[in-house]
Design a protein around this motif. Sequence first.
Motif, mmCIF file in Angstrom:
data_model
loop_
_atom_site.group_PDB
_atom_site.id
_atom_site.type_symbol
_atom_site.label_atom_id
_atom_site.label_comp_id
_atom_site.label_asym_id
_atom_site.label_seq_id
_atom_site.Cartn_x
_atom_site.Cartn_y
_atom_site.Cartn_z
ATOM 1 N N LEU B 48 34.099 69.085 10.557
ATOM 2 C CA LEU B 48 34.776 70.222 11.199
ATOM 3 C C LEU B 48 35.569 71.051 10.190
ATOM 4 O O LEU B 48 35.939 72.191 10.485
ATOM 5 N N PRO B 51 33.924 74.691 8.408
ATOM 6 C CA PRO B 51 33.960 75.908 9.231
ATOM 7 C C PRO B 51 35.373 76.385 9.585
ATOM 8 O O PRO B 51 35.586 77.582 9.776
ATOM 9 N N ASP B 55 35.022 79.905 7.995
ATOM 10 C CA ASP B 55 34.797 80.835 9.105
ATOM 11 C C ASP B 55 36.004 80.955 10.023
ATOM 12 O O ASP B 55 35.932 81.627 11.050
ATOM 13 N N ALA B 57 37.010 78.910 12.125
ATOM 14 C CA ALA B 57 36.568 78.522 13.474
ATOM 15 C C ALA B 57 37.717 77.911 14.276
ATOM 16 O O ALA B 57 38.456 77.065 13.763
ATOM 17 N N GLU B 59 37.737 76.319 17.617
ATOM 18 C CA GLU B 59 37.628 75.059 18.366
ATOM 19 C C GLU B 59 37.819 73.834 17.488
ATOM 20 O O GLU B 59 38.583 72.931 17.839
ATOM 21 N N PRO B 60 37.132 73.746 16.330
ATOM 22 C CA PRO B 60 37.381 72.577 15.484
ATOM 23 C C PRO B 60 38.818 72.528 14.977
ATOM 24 O O PRO B 60 39.373 71.444 14.808
ATOM 25 N N TRP B 62 41.455 73.506 16.641
ATOM 26 C CA TRP B 62 42.261 72.958 17.738
ATOM 27 C C TRP B 62 42.089 71.450 17.826
ATOM 28 O O TRP B 62 43.030 70.709 18.083
ATOM 29 N N GLN B 63 40.859 71.002 17.615
ATOM 30 C CA GLN B 63 40.579 69.569 17.656
ATOM 31 C C GLN B 63 41.362 68.837 16.565
ATOM 32 O O GLN B 63 42.024 67.831 16.823
ATOM 33 N N SER B 93 48.297 78.686 16.342
ATOM 34 C CA SER B 93 48.327 80.050 15.808
ATOM 35 C C SER B 93 49.722 80.673 15.916
ATOM 36 O O SER B 93 49.984 81.702 15.312
ATOM 37 N N ARG B 130 34.301 83.610 4.275
ATOM 38 C CA ARG B 130 33.258 84.627 4.439
ATOM 39 C C ARG B 130 33.413 85.311 5.790
ATOM 40 O O ARG B 130 34.159 84.860 6.655
ATOM 41 N N ARG B 132 34.259 87.798 8.765
ATOM 42 C CA ARG B 132 35.356 88.639 9.216
ATOM 43 C C ARG B 132 36.685 88.297 8.535
ATOM 44 O O ARG B 132 37.559 89.137 8.394
ATOM 45 N N TRP B 155 44.454 86.374 11.646
ATOM 46 C CA TRP B 155 44.477 87.632 12.378
ATOM 47 C C TRP B 155 44.347 87.325 13.856
ATOM 48 O O TRP B 155 43.493 86.554 14.269
ATOM 49 N N ASP B 156 45.217 87.909 14.627
ATOM 50 C CA ASP B 156 45.206 87.623 16.055
ATOM 51 C C ASP B 156 45.879 88.765 16.795
ATOM 52 O O ASP B 156 46.995 89.147 16.474
ATOM 53 N N TRP B 164 49.406 93.012 16.887
ATOM 54 C CA TRP B 164 48.564 92.270 15.955
ATOM 55 C C TRP B 164 49.433 91.445 15.028
ATOM 56 O O TRP B 164 50.465 91.931 14.554
ATOM 57 N N LEU B 189 42.382 96.059 13.221
ATOM 58 C CA LEU B 189 42.568 94.920 12.315
ATOM 59 C C LEU B 189 42.597 95.393 10.867
ATOM 60 O O LEU B 189 43.339 94.878 10.035
#
Lengths: 293, 219
Positions: B48, B51, B55, B57, B59-60, B62-63, B93, B130, B132, B155-156, B164, B189
């Motif tokens: 996990l 990514p 990326d 990511a 979900e991973p 959060w895990q 976040s 890589r 975004r 970024w959120d 932002w 953004l």
Amino acid sequence: MSRRTLVTIAVCAALAIGTGFLVPKALASRYDPAVWHEPQSVAEQPAEETPAGTGGQAPPLTLVSVSFTGEFLGWAMRDKQTGVTIGENLEQTSSTESMIKTWLVADFLRTEDKPTSYELDQAEEAIRWSDDDAAQVLYEKNGGDASIERMIEMCELTDTKVYPDWWSRTQMSPRDAVRLGECIANGTAAGPQWTDWLVNEMRNVAGTTAAADQEERRGGGRWGIIDGVPAASADQVAIKNGWTSIGSDGNWHLNCLAFTDGWTMAVMMRYPDELGLDYGAQICESIASQLLT
Amino acid sequence: MWISWALLDLRNGAVSGSANQAETTMTASMVKAWIAADYLTRFGMSALLSPVIRDSANEPAWQLYNELGREESIQRMIDVCGLTDSSPGEDLSMTLMSARDTVRLGRAISDGTAAGNWTPWLLEEMRQVRGRGDFGIRHAFAPAVRQTIAIKNGWDKRVALGLWNVNCLAISKSWVMAALTRYPQEWALSQGAQTCEDLAAGITFPRDTPDEPTPRAAP
């Protein structure tokens, strides 16, 4: 490059005859002999469901033709009157993305005696606005991977595989997505108390593909199959799409799931990131339109 | 637009930056750099992790955050990296960090305090960011130098707050830089991303050798 190959799908399918409201066009067609690209998909069709009206004539034919640039496109549609499933690449898998939120919500509601108003808000956000945070909350309450295993078992999925700790990467085929849709519609997934509630949420998915409607972890999801349905019928269509532009392979992973009382349909695809969200939405719309109108 | 930045010279530990470098803001995904370091030192490698860094990511991440005990992991970051302004938030976040604490985190990653034996792996993953999430500070540098700089941005768009959060962390051989921004959600953004880049372009970075990163000319 293999993933940029142009795929033109031409599916010729033999189907039972249907009539009435929103009956798939394919089922009302009568043309010349059919060629099944996916022979296993007819296994579900009992012999006695061969349309009586065709007599000794050749079975009907329908044609879905889509110009698609990308590494994967598969779709499946099941007619509820006949039980016949048609499709293309319908046993190949791709990541579900947010389409699986339907199950996350269903699994939570079926097993939760008295969901709080906060939890119901989360469930609503996960469906109507495809909210990732809300879905994650429910996924964790459902027990993570165990919830996905339950989906495979309860909805009798044959191709779907768990991706550990990562619900959106669950690998699912179009025919399994159709089975998931049926599992929701027939009450297995969400149970007798919550099925109507969930289906109503799916009929009220909100928001467009426009950038203003797409946020980091939630976004507008009312597009795709529902745009290929006759406008007067759109409010009877329950939907949940999934869409993510994934950095690791440079592809949009985009899926559309929809059902009515008459049919269930899923379209799943992967295509280059630069083609944008609207590209996949229009593929879903086009396939639905060809099958239904 | 709220802007805060800090630069840490890894040769001598000196920190420079904006007057508000102790003010905190929500990290968004920038803090995933710590989550990866904390996980690696406690549990070792996981599929996990890559990514989550490359990326960003969710979900991973959060895990992993759950497995690490959520706020307990942020408290470990504060302790291990010697942070003075930061605190856990309602979720990952929403972790609160200042610019000067962010460069301290960067230093802890750079010198091995945060990730131990996994430091080279983590820095390489951060160089491989890589898609975004590849924006900001290192884009102030020519491509050949850019790829030597490890980053983790955040970024959120927070609809509930109408703003932002766009944050940039970059780690080079001889410096660490943090650039943090907040601005109305109606803006793009790219506004925040460009601010990170512009701040970097306007800074004189520490140099050890002629090979050390030098930003392109300031705008």
